[in-house]
Design a protein around this motif. Structure first.
Motif, short mmCIF file in Angstrom:
data_model
loop_
_atom_site.label_atom_id
_atom_site.label_comp_id
_atom_site.label_asym_id
_atom_site.label_seq_id
_atom_site.Cartn_x
_atom_site.Cartn_y
_atom_site.Cartn_z
N VAL A 180 0.84 -1.20 0.00
CA VAL A 180 0.00 0.00 0.00
C VAL A 180 0.88 1.25 0.00
CG1 VAL A 180 -2.04 -1.02 1.09
CG2 VAL A 180 -0.18 -0.13 2.52
N TYR A 181 0.30 2.35 -0.46
CA TYR A 181 0.97 3.65 -0.49
C TYR A 181 0.24 4.58 0.48
CZ TYR A 181 3.54 2.21 -4.68
OH TYR A 181 4.37 1.55 -5.57
N LEU A 182 0.88 4.92 1.57
CA LEU A 182 0.27 5.75 2.61
C LEU A 182 0.34 7.21 2.20
CD1 LEU A 182 -0.93 6.02 5.46
CD2 LEU A 182 1.43 6.09 6.34
N MET A 183 -0.81 7.84 2.05
CA MET A 183 -0.88 9.22 1.58
C MET A 183 -0.81 10.18 2.77
SD MET A 183 -3.83 8.69 -1.30
CE MET A 183 -3.68 10.33 -2.00
N CYS A 184 0.36 10.74 2.98
CA CYS A 184 0.59 11.62 4.14
C CYS A 184 0.34 13.08 3.79
CB CYS A 184 2.00 11.41 4.68
SG CYS A 184 2.25 9.79 5.40
N TYR A 185 -0.87 13.35 3.32
CA TYR A 185 -1.28 14.72 3.04
C TYR A 185 -2.80 14.79 3.01
CZ TYR A 185 -0.82 12.74 -1.74
OH TYR A 185 -0.86 11.94 -2.85
N SER A 186 -3.32 15.97 2.71
CA SER A 186 -4.77 16.23 2.78
C SER A 186 -5.28 15.94 4.19
CB SER A 186 -5.53 15.40 1.75
OG SER A 186 -5.16 15.74 0.44
N THR A 187 -4.63 16.56 5.18
CA THR A 187 -4.99 16.31 6.57
C THR A 187 -6.27 17.04 6.97
OG1 THR A 187 -3.36 18.02 7.16
CG2 THR A 187 -2.69 15.74 7.42
N SER A 188 -6.73 17.99 6.16
CA SER A 188 -8.01 18.64 6.39
C SER A 188 -8.48 19.25 5.08
CB SER A 188 -7.91 19.72 7.48
OG SER A 188 -6.98 20.71 7.13
N VAL A 222 5.49 5.45 1.27
CA VAL A 222 4.99 6.70 1.84
C VAL A 222 4.93 7.79 0.78
CG1 VAL A 222 5.47 8.55 3.49
CG2 VAL A 222 5.78 6.16 4.18
N ALA A 223 3.75 8.36 0.58
CA ALA A 223 3.57 9.48 -0.34
C ALA A 223 3.57 10.78 0.46
CB ALA A 223 2.26 9.34 -1.11
N LEU A 224 4.48 11.70 0.10
CA LEU A 224 4.60 12.98 0.80
C LEU A 224 4.34 14.13 -0.17
CD1 LEU A 224 7.75 12.39 3.04
CD2 LEU A 224 5.38 12.56 3.79
N PRO A 225 3.76 15.23 0.33
CA PRO A 225 3.42 16.35 -0.56
C PRO A 225 4.56 17.33 -0.73
CG PRO A 225 2.62 16.81 1.65
CD PRO A 225 3.28 15.44 1.70
N ILE A 226 4.71 17.83 -1.95
CA ILE A 226 5.59 18.96 -2.20
C ILE A 226 4.85 20.05 -2.98
CG2 ILE A 226 7.78 17.71 -2.07
CD1 ILE A 226 7.74 17.48 -5.12
N TYR A 227 3.55 19.85 -3.18
CA TYR A 227 2.76 20.80 -3.95
C TYR A 227 2.31 21.99 -3.09
CZ TYR A 227 -1.38 18.51 -1.86
OH TYR A 227 -2.31 18.00 -0.99
N SER A 228 1.76 22.98 -3.74
CA SER A 228 1.23 24.14 -3.03
C SER A 228 -0.03 24.62 -3.73
CB SER A 228 2.27 25.28 -3.00
OG SER A 228 2.56 25.73 -4.32
N TRP A 229 -0.79 25.44 -3.04
CA TRP A 229 -1.96 26.06 -3.65
C TRP A 229 -2.34 27.31 -2.90
CZ3 TRP A 229 -5.13 21.00 -2.75
CH2 TRP A 229 -5.42 20.84 -1.39
N GLY A 230 -3.23 28.08 -3.51
CA GLY A 230 -3.77 29.26 -2.85
C GLY A 230 -5.24 29.07 -2.58
N ILE A 231 -5.68 29.49 -1.40
CA ILE A 231 -7.10 29.41 -1.03
C ILE A 231 -7.68 30.82 -1.08
CG2 ILE A 231 -8.75 28.71 0.73
CD1 ILE A 231 -6.57 26.86 1.87
#
Length: 326
Positions: A180-188, A222-231
């Protein structure tokens, strides 16, 4: 005194040598297979032999299964990395699905992957990865699909694993797979009013994964985020996202600084491809090396060995970053 100094030096060296350096790869999640110079360099420097590449999405529209945003390929795309075909499937695809439909879906997914591999002459891995945010209500049918795809394709099937699926493993079930690939992002949710970083809040992640060592499947990447966005928040408090926005993009004479990561639009205009009115606010969320380091240190206590897969391979996110020390 010399003995004490030698002892302290030994402890320092030992602690440094105990630090795990994780092989790393990337997700490629664009619709068109194309790499610019920066992306080619980053991919070549990655320390695994694979690239997890999104091939298409699957959704259920008017009761029918449909592939969505199937990849195309630019002539300039080339890599020596093995391609791991990755398919995102919406959870609603499995609502009220019948046994014969599960079989049909598995056959269709396998055939379309094979077609794209052949059409684009890709060096395909022996693995297929499925990405789905399954729920307690769809888990049985989703797991049946994974088994059917394994049998039909003759490939090793892996799937993504979200934080809540670890925390509530009794309710969510354990996928019938080896990896499995654990997605360590989108925490909220980024569309909620919150001071937290919605991409990755380390404390929230730690609370969800506090018992990760008890998870039955041990082959965890383990999948880790390096992306960004604006809200963007309008006058009514409603939110929308602008992808790939970073803090440096908020430096504009027409923006009034609220904090290091938030501004208020001071003049109506088109910004980042969107018309934004005076008074709108933009909050930039991005991921620091320190956040990644904190997560890796935490996971090192829970998992004996793992590769890191960064989401995602894009020059906006990889330029100027070094991943060798994680």
């Amino acid at each position: 005194m010399k003995i004490l100094q030698l002892f302290l030096t030994f402890l320092l060296v030992a602690s440094c040598s105990d630090k795990k350096i994780h092989p790393y790869a990337y997700y490629y999640w664009k619709t068109n297979l194309s790499l610019n110079k920066t992306e080619k360099k980053a991919l070549a420097e990655s320390t695994t032999n694979f690239l997890c590449t999104r091939f298409f999405d699957v959704d259920k529209v008017n009761g029918k299964f449909e592939p969505v945003a199937v990849i195309t390929k630019d002539k300039s795309f080339s890599t020596e990395k093995e391609i791991i075909p990755t398919v995102f499937i919406t959870n609603r695809t499995f609502y009220n699905i019948k046994i014969d439909e599960i079989q049909f879906l598995a056959e269709s997914v396998s055939q379309l992957i094979q077609k794209k591999v052949k059409d684009y002459q890709l060096s395909s891995s022996k693995e297929i990865q499925i990405d789905c945010d399954w729920t307690a209500g769809t888990r049985e049918d989703y797991f049946k699909f994974l088994n059917a795809l394994k049998k039909i394709s003759g490939k090793q099937i892996s799937c993504t694993l979200r934080l809540h699926q670890v925390k509530d493993k009794e309710l969510m079930g354990i996928p019938p797979l080896q990896k499995v690939y654990l997605m360590c992002y989108s925490t909220s949710s980024p569309l909620e009013n919150s001071d937290r970083n919605s991409i990755l809040d380390v404390q929230i992640l730690k609370s969800y994964l506090s018992k990760l060592e008890d998870y039955p499947l041990k082959n965890i990447e383990v999948a880790l985020p390096i992306y960004s966005w604006g809200i963007v928040t309008n006058h009514l408090g409603k939110h929308k996202l602008i992808n790939a926005l970073s803090k440096k993009d908020l430096k504009n004479k027409n923006f009034k600084k609220i904090s290091d990561d938030e501004i208020e639009v001071a003049k109506d205009g088109f910004y980042f491809g969107n018309f934004l009115s005076k008074g709108f606010k933009i909050k930039a969320e991005e991921i620091s090396d320190q956040q990644i380091s904190d997560v890796v240190k935490f996971l090192d206590q829970k998992i004996s060995h793992y590769n890191i897969i960064y989401y995602q391979l894009d020059s906006k996110f990889v330029e100027g970053r070094s991943f060798q020390h994680f």
